[in-house]
Design a protein around this motif. Structure first.
Motif, PDB file in Angstrom:
ATOM      1  N   VAL A 197       0.817  -1.214   0.000  1.00  0.00           N
ATOM      2  CA  VAL A 197       0.000   0.000   0.000  1.00  0.00           C
ATOM      3  C   VAL A 197       0.854   1.269   0.000  1.00  0.00           C
ATOM      4  O   VAL A 197       0.402   2.330  -0.446  1.00  0.00           O
ATOM      5  N   ASP A 198       2.090   1.160   0.467  1.00  0.00           N
ATOM      6  CA  ASP A 198       2.971   2.327   0.514  1.00  0.00           C
ATOM      7  C   ASP A 198       3.983   2.344  -0.634  1.00  0.00           C
ATOM      8  O   ASP A 198       4.895   3.177  -0.641  1.00  0.00           O
ATOM      9  N   SER A 199       3.834   1.441  -1.601  1.00  0.00           N
ATOM     10  CA  SER A 199       4.803   1.333  -2.689  1.00  0.00           C
ATOM     11  C   SER A 199       4.381   2.155  -3.894  1.00  0.00           C
ATOM     12  O   SER A 199       3.193   2.474  -4.074  1.00  0.00           O
ATOM     13  N   ASP A 200       5.348   2.465  -4.763  1.00  0.00           N
ATOM     14  CA  ASP A 200       5.002   3.138  -6.016  1.00  0.00           C
ATOM     15  C   ASP A 200       4.473   2.108  -7.011  1.00  0.00           C
ATOM     16  O   ASP A 200       4.466   0.902  -6.743  1.00  0.00           O
ATOM     17  N   ASP A 201       4.031   2.579  -8.174  1.00  0.00           N
ATOM     18  CA  ASP A 201       3.384   1.681  -9.133  1.00  0.00           C
ATOM     19  C   ASP A 201       4.296   0.544  -9.568  1.00  0.00           C
ATOM     20  O   ASP A 201       3.862  -0.614  -9.678  1.00  0.00           O
ATOM     21  N   SER A 202       5.547   0.845  -9.835  1.00  0.00           N
ATOM     22  CA  SER A 202       6.479  -0.193 -10.280  1.00  0.00           C
ATOM     23  C   SER A 202       6.670  -1.256  -9.204  1.00  0.00           C
ATOM     24  O   SER A 202       6.694  -2.460  -9.499  1.00  0.00           O
ATOM     25  N   GLN A 203       6.797  -0.823  -7.970  1.00  0.00           N
ATOM     26  CA  GLN A 203       6.966  -1.777  -6.875  1.00  0.00           C
ATOM     27  C   GLN A 203       5.701  -2.600  -6.656  1.00  0.00           C
ATOM     28  O   GLN A 203       5.775  -3.796  -6.357  1.00  0.00           O
ATOM     29  N   LYS A 204       4.549  -1.968  -6.784  1.00  0.00           N
ATOM     30  CA  LYS A 204       3.290  -2.710  -6.675  1.00  0.00           C
ATOM     31  C   LYS A 204       3.259  -3.845  -7.703  1.00  0.00           C
ATOM     32  O   LYS A 204       2.861  -4.976  -7.403  1.00  0.00           O
ATOM     33  N   ASN A 205       3.666  -3.524  -8.937  1.00  0.00           N
ATOM     34  CA  ASN A 205       3.689  -4.550  -9.978  1.00  0.00           C
ATOM     35  C   ASN A 205       4.605  -5.702  -9.589  1.00  0.00           C
ATOM     36  O   ASN A 205       4.311  -6.874  -9.849  1.00  0.00           O
ATOM     37  N   GLY A 206       5.725  -5.375  -8.944  1.00  0.00           N
ATOM     38  CA  GLY A 206       6.656  -6.404  -8.526  1.00  0.00           C
ATOM     39  C   GLY A 206       6.162  -7.250  -7.378  1.00  0.00           C
ATOM     40  O   GLY A 206       6.629  -8.377  -7.193  1.00  0.00           O
ATOM     41  N   LEU A 207       5.210  -6.741  -6.598  1.00  0.00           N
ATOM     42  CA  LEU A 207       4.692  -7.477  -5.439  1.00  0.00           C
ATOM     43  C   LEU A 207       3.467  -8.331  -5.758  1.00  0.00           C
ATOM     44  O   LEU A 207       3.143  -9.249  -4.998  1.00  0.00           O
ATOM     45  N   LEU A 208       2.789  -8.042  -6.852  1.00  0.00           N
ATOM     46  CA  LEU A 208       1.571  -8.799  -7.164  1.00  0.00           C
ATOM     47  C   LEU A 208       1.833 -10.298  -7.350  1.00  0.00           C
ATOM     48  O   LEU A 208       1.054 -11.123  -6.837  1.00  0.00           O
ATOM     49  N   PRO A 209       2.900 -10.709  -8.045  1.00  0.00           N
ATOM     50  CA  PRO A 209       3.160 -12.153  -8.130  1.00  0.00           C
ATOM     51  C   PRO A 209       3.405 -12.787  -6.757  1.00  0.00           C
ATOM     52  O   PRO A 209       2.989 -13.928  -6.513  1.00  0.00           O
ATOM     53  N   LEU A 210       4.079 -12.065  -5.873  1.00  0.00           N
ATOM     54  CA  LEU A 210       4.308 -12.562  -4.516  1.00  0.00           C
ATOM     55  C   LEU A 210       3.000 -12.688  -3.756  1.00  0.00           C
ATOM     56  O   LEU A 210       2.751 -13.693  -3.081  1.00  0.00           O
ATOM     57  N   LEU A 211       2.144 -11.689  -3.860  1.00  0.00           N
ATOM     58  CA  LEU A 211       0.838 -11.749  -3.192  1.00  0.00           C
ATOM     59  C   LEU A 211       0.037 -12.945  -3.691  1.00  0.00           C
ATOM     60  O   LEU A 211      -0.681 -13.594  -2.922  1.00  0.00           O
TER      61      LEU A 211
END
Length: 290
Positions: free
Chosen positions: A102-116
């Motif tokens: 929730v505190d990440s920028d768009d690029s980081q969010k994209n990188g976390l979605l596979p982990l989620l």
């Protein structure tokens, strides 16, 4: 010793020793290593953290995740997933990653979605489904990777929808392979539903790789309809060997095959005539109904 040596091989060895000793006091040192530039040391440290770390360490582990790519990224995601899955409340297992998300920028969010997607939880699924409706192609592709990593059949309909209407061939193939993986997980869908998903998946499959995968997964469904689904593919040369293997595996259950003697007898005899694998032919012969 691990912190003072400059020899990466020794650092890796000492990390493994500390991991084997379950040295919880070494966790801060491991967290420092996963943020370092030596990827081989980082990998060993991530392995140790996957075994020893707790939810409070996930944010720091994610800092190490940003430095990985390829197979190392997959390894790091699995380590973080292992930590999160030790949280007793299944609905909160993705909480430590969501707190970073929730505190990440768009690029980081994209990188976390596979982990989620690997971890799974209601909040993670909401984030992934939101990404799948996003107009940004990068966010959408990250959402596809997230949904394809999902650990159970909760997302079967989502995967089928992407396999049918995905924005690109790569996304459709990814979704179809994930669908074949999750739908036959024991105890989540009724066997009739499992076969229905595989049947719909086969109708969408355009490559032999996915068609073989679906035939392989059908061997887990102990219903006569699964045998009936597989048998016609004995007549398709590029799929015949996989169909043979699946039929022989379906016949492994003595009670199941004896309840459907005539259909199994006909199918197994055809397997012995079709397969080029002598060992498989012998195994098939041994599983003819009594």
């Amino acid at each position: 010793a691990m912190q003072t040596t400059e020899d990466s091989g020794r650092r890796r060895t000492l990390i493994d020793v500390l991991n084997n000793r379950r040295a919880l006091s070494a966790i801060p040192a491991f967290l420092a290593e996963v943020k370092g530039d030596d990827k081989s040391v980082r990998r060993n440290a991530m392995t140790a953290l996957g075994r020893l770390a707790g939810p409070d360490h996930v944010a720091d582990m994610i800092q190490g995740l940003w430095k990985t790519e390829g197979g190392d990224r997959d390894h790091a995601e699995r380590a973080i997933t292992g930590v999160c899955q030790r949280i007793a409340d299944g609905n909160d297992q993705a909480g430590p990653v969501m707190a970073v998300y929730v505190d990440s920028d768009d690029s980081q969010k994209n990188g976390l979605l596979p982990l989620l997607g690997r971890i799974g939880s209601p909040d993670a699924l909401k984030a992934i489904r939101t990404a799948l409706t996003d107009g940004d192609p990068n966010r959408y592709q990250a959402g596809v990777r997230g949904i394809a990593n999902w650990p159970d059949s909760t997302v079967a309909e989502d995967l089928l929808r992407i396999a049918e209407t995905g924005r690109g061939e790569a996304e459709r193939i990814t979704a179809l392979r994930a669908l074949a993986r999750v739908v036959v997980r024991r105890g989540e869908l009724r066997e009739k539903e499992q076969l229905e998903f595989l049947t719909r998946g086969m109708q969408l499959a355009i490559r032999k790789e996915e068609r073989k995968l679906i035939l392989d997964r059908a061997k887990a469904i102990r219903r006569i309809e699964a045998l009936q689904f597989v048998v016609p593919y004995l007549d398709q040369p590029e799929l015949a060997e996989q169909a043979c293997r699946s039929i022989v595996e379906l016949a492994r259950d003595t009670g199941f095959r004896n309840r459907h003697k005539e259909e199994f007898r006909a199918a197994i005899l055809k397997v012995t005539q079709t397969t080029k694998d002598r060992g498989l032919a012998a195994k098939a012969q041994s599983r003819l109904p009594e």
